[in-house]
Design an enzyme around this catalytic site. Structure first.
Site, PDB file in Angstrom:
ATOM      1  N   LYS A  61       0.826  -1.211   0.000  1.00  0.00           N
ATOM      2  CA  LYS A  61       0.000   0.000   0.000  1.00  0.00           C
ATOM      3  C   LYS A  61       0.868   1.273   0.000  1.00  0.00           C
ATOM      4  O   LYS A  61       2.087   1.208   0.234  1.00  0.00           O
ATOM      5  CB  LYS A  61      -0.932  -0.040   1.218  1.00  0.00           C
ATOM      6  N   TYR A 113     -12.409  -2.290  -3.594  1.00  0.00           N
ATOM      7  CA  TYR A 113     -12.949  -2.440  -2.239  1.00  0.00           C
ATOM      8  C   TYR A 113     -14.475  -2.354  -2.207  1.00  0.00           C
ATOM      9  O   TYR A 113     -15.050  -1.990  -1.177  1.00  0.00           O
ATOM     10  CB  TYR A 113     -12.338  -1.376  -1.325  1.00  0.00           C
ATOM     11  N   PHE A 161     -15.598   3.483   7.081  1.00  0.00           N
ATOM     12  CA  PHE A 161     -14.209   3.810   6.746  1.00  0.00           C
ATOM     13  C   PHE A 161     -13.945   3.806   5.240  1.00  0.00           C
ATOM     14  O   PHE A 161     -12.830   4.098   4.810  1.00  0.00           O
ATOM     15  CB  PHE A 161     -13.236   2.852   7.452  1.00  0.00           C
ATOM     16  N   ARG A 199      -1.462 -14.263   4.349  1.00  0.00           N
ATOM     17  CA  ARG A 199      -2.199 -13.645   5.465  1.00  0.00           C
ATOM     18  C   ARG A 199      -1.392 -13.784   6.759  1.00  0.00           C
ATOM     19  O   ARG A 199      -1.360 -12.861   7.569  1.00  0.00           O
ATOM     20  CB  ARG A 199      -3.580 -14.295   5.633  1.00  0.00           C
ATOM     21  N   THR A 251      -5.223  -7.123  10.670  1.00  0.00           N
ATOM     22  CA  THR A 251      -5.578  -5.868   9.981  1.00  0.00           C
ATOM     23  C   THR A 251      -5.113  -4.652  10.765  1.00  0.00           C
ATOM     24  O   THR A 251      -4.567  -3.701  10.199  1.00  0.00           O
ATOM     25  CB  THR A 251      -7.114  -5.807   9.783  1.00  0.00           C
ATOM     26  N   ARG A 297       2.797  -6.256   9.052  1.00  0.00           N
ATOM     27  CA  ARG A 297       2.068  -5.123   9.624  1.00  0.00           C
ATOM     28  C   ARG A 297       2.665  -4.693  10.967  1.00  0.00           C
ATOM     29  O   ARG A 297       2.726  -3.498  11.269  1.00  0.00           O
ATOM     30  CB  ARG A 297       0.577  -5.447   9.729  1.00  0.00           C
ATOM     31  N   ASN A 321      -2.004   0.380   6.710  1.00  0.00           N
ATOM     32  CA  ASN A 321      -1.538  -0.895   7.266  1.00  0.00           C
ATOM     33  C   ASN A 321      -0.677  -1.715   6.291  1.00  0.00           C
ATOM     34  O   ASN A 321      -0.666  -2.942   6.332  1.00  0.00           O
ATOM     35  CB  ASN A 321      -2.699  -1.703   7.854  1.00  0.00           C
ATOM     36  N   HIS A 378      -2.071  -5.420   1.477  1.00  0.00           N
ATOM     37  CA  HIS A 378      -3.330  -6.134   1.267  1.00  0.00           C
ATOM     38  C   HIS A 378      -2.994  -7.558   0.862  1.00  0.00           C
ATOM     39  O   HIS A 378      -1.997  -7.781   0.152  1.00  0.00           O
ATOM     40  CB  HIS A 378      -4.155  -5.487   0.142  1.00  0.00           C
ATOM     41  N   GLU A 418      -9.574 -10.966  -7.567  1.00  0.00           N
ATOM     42  CA  GLU A 418      -8.670  -9.811  -7.387  1.00  0.00           C
ATOM     43  C   GLU A 418      -7.503  -9.850  -8.379  1.00  0.00           C
ATOM     44  O   GLU A 418      -7.071  -8.812  -8.884  1.00  0.00           O
ATOM     45  CB  GLU A 418      -8.153  -9.788  -5.949  1.00  0.00           C
TER      46      GLU A 418
HETATM   47  P1  IDP Z   1      -7.704  -6.952   5.482  1.00  0.00           P
HETATM   48  O1  IDP Z   1      -6.960  -5.918   4.651  1.00  0.00           O
HETATM   49  O2  IDP Z   1      -6.888  -7.382   6.681  1.00  0.00           O
HETATM   50  O3  IDP Z   1      -8.224  -8.088   4.661  1.00  0.00           O
HETATM   51  P2  IDP Z   1     -10.443  -5.933   5.537  1.00  0.00           P
HETATM   52  O4  IDP Z   1     -11.409  -6.181   6.653  1.00  0.00           O
HETATM   53  O5  IDP Z   1     -10.685  -6.616   4.230  1.00  0.00           O
HETATM   54  O6  IDP Z   1      -8.963  -6.204   6.103  1.00  0.00           O
HETATM   55  O7  IDP Z   1     -10.445  -4.349   5.303  1.00  0.00           O
HETATM   56  C1  IDP Z   1      -9.840  -3.795   4.171  1.00  0.00           C
HETATM   57  C2  IDP Z   1      -9.026  -2.600   4.593  1.00  0.00           C
HETATM   58  O8  IDP Z   1      -9.915  -1.595   5.085  1.00  0.00           O
HETATM   59  C3  IDP Z   1      -8.046  -2.852   5.757  1.00  0.00           C
HETATM   60  O9  IDP Z   1      -6.817  -3.366   5.336  1.00  0.00           O
HETATM   61  C4  IDP Z   1      -7.892  -1.475   6.352  1.00  0.00           C
HETATM   62  O10 IDP Z   1      -6.959  -0.693   5.603  1.00  0.00           O
HETATM   63  C5  IDP Z   1      -9.286  -0.895   6.151  1.00  0.00           C
HETATM   64  N1  IDP Z   1     -10.083  -1.085   7.370  1.00  0.00           N
HETATM   65  C6  IDP Z   1     -10.685  -2.197   7.795  1.00  0.00           C
HETATM   66  N2  IDP Z   1     -11.334  -2.001   8.951  1.00  0.00           N
HETATM   67  C7  IDP Z   1     -11.133  -0.708   9.263  1.00  0.00           C
HETATM   68  C8  IDP Z   1     -11.571   0.111  10.351  1.00  0.00           C
HETATM   69  O11 IDP Z   1     -12.271  -0.321  11.263  1.00  0.00           O
HETATM   70  N3  IDP Z   1     -11.147   1.384  10.297  1.00  0.00           N
HETATM   71  C9  IDP Z   1     -10.364   1.886   9.305  1.00  0.00           C
HETATM   72  N4  IDP Z   1      -9.944   1.143   8.257  1.00  0.00           N
HETATM   73  C10 IDP Z   1     -10.328  -0.144   8.238  1.00  0.00           C
END
Ligand code: IDP
Length: 141
Positions: free
Chosen positions: A11, A51, A59, A87, A93, A104, A114, A117, A128
């Site tokens: 990212k 997304y 968010f 993962r 996350t 991370r 973070n 992805h 994807e």
């Molecule tokens: P992942 O990237 O670990 O698979 P997902 O739940 O698919 O997590 O969420 C996609 C992205 O959205 C996350 O990597 C993060 O950047 C953002 N995200 C997820 N949950 C939150 C939140 O509660 N607040 C802010 N950003 C979030």
């Protein structure tokens, strides 16, 4: 375990920190081959489409703004159990909850920024990968 492919994105925060190589190195040291890769500046439309499943989440606007804030590196990783392995290497996350030694934990600064992805299942990985790469851009060895 089956040979799988997964989609990985470094990212904008991690690209800006100049740690693309360190992150690629973790993939390679853990049995994942990079079989496709490119650096791209995502448009708002491309980031929103990627997304789309999070469209209704509070968010979502911040996520799209962040993902378009600078270039990203997008890659296809291939290897045994690649989806779960990636993962595991990424960590949780929220970097505050990520295990020590994960990407991370080491490179991310917040749940918004973070670092990486990774697809969460074989099915989403296929979708994807096709979102970013034509079949002839993938180079398995
Ligand atoms: P992942 O990237 O670990 O698979 P997902 O739940 O698919 O997590 O969420 C996609 C992205 O959205 C996350 O990597 C993060 O950047 C953002 N995200 C997820 N949950 C939150 C939140 O509660 N607040 C802010 N950003 C979030």
């Amino acid at each position: 375990m089956a040979i799988e492919r997964t989609l990985s994105i470094v990212k904008p925060d991690a690209v800006a920190k100049n740690v693309v190589g360190e992150i690629y190195s973790r993939f390679e040291k853990n049995g994942l081959q990079i079989v496709a890769a490119k650096m791209v500046q995502l448009s708002q439309e491309k980031a929103e489409g990627f997304y789309a499943e999070h469209k209704e989440r509070p968010f979502f606007p911040a996520l799209v703004e962040f993902m378009t804030s600078g270039p990203v590196c997008v890659q296809v990783l291939e290897g045994e159990g690649a989806v779960l392995k990636n993962r595991d290497l990424m960590g949780a996350t929220n970097p505050a909850e990520a295990d020590a030694g994960t990407i991370r934990a080491d490179f991310a600064s917040s749940i918004d920024a973070n670092a990486v992805h990774g697809s969460d299942a074989v099915e989403s990985a296929a979708r994807e990968i096709a979102y970013f790469f034509a079949e002839d851009e993938i180079c398995p060895r």
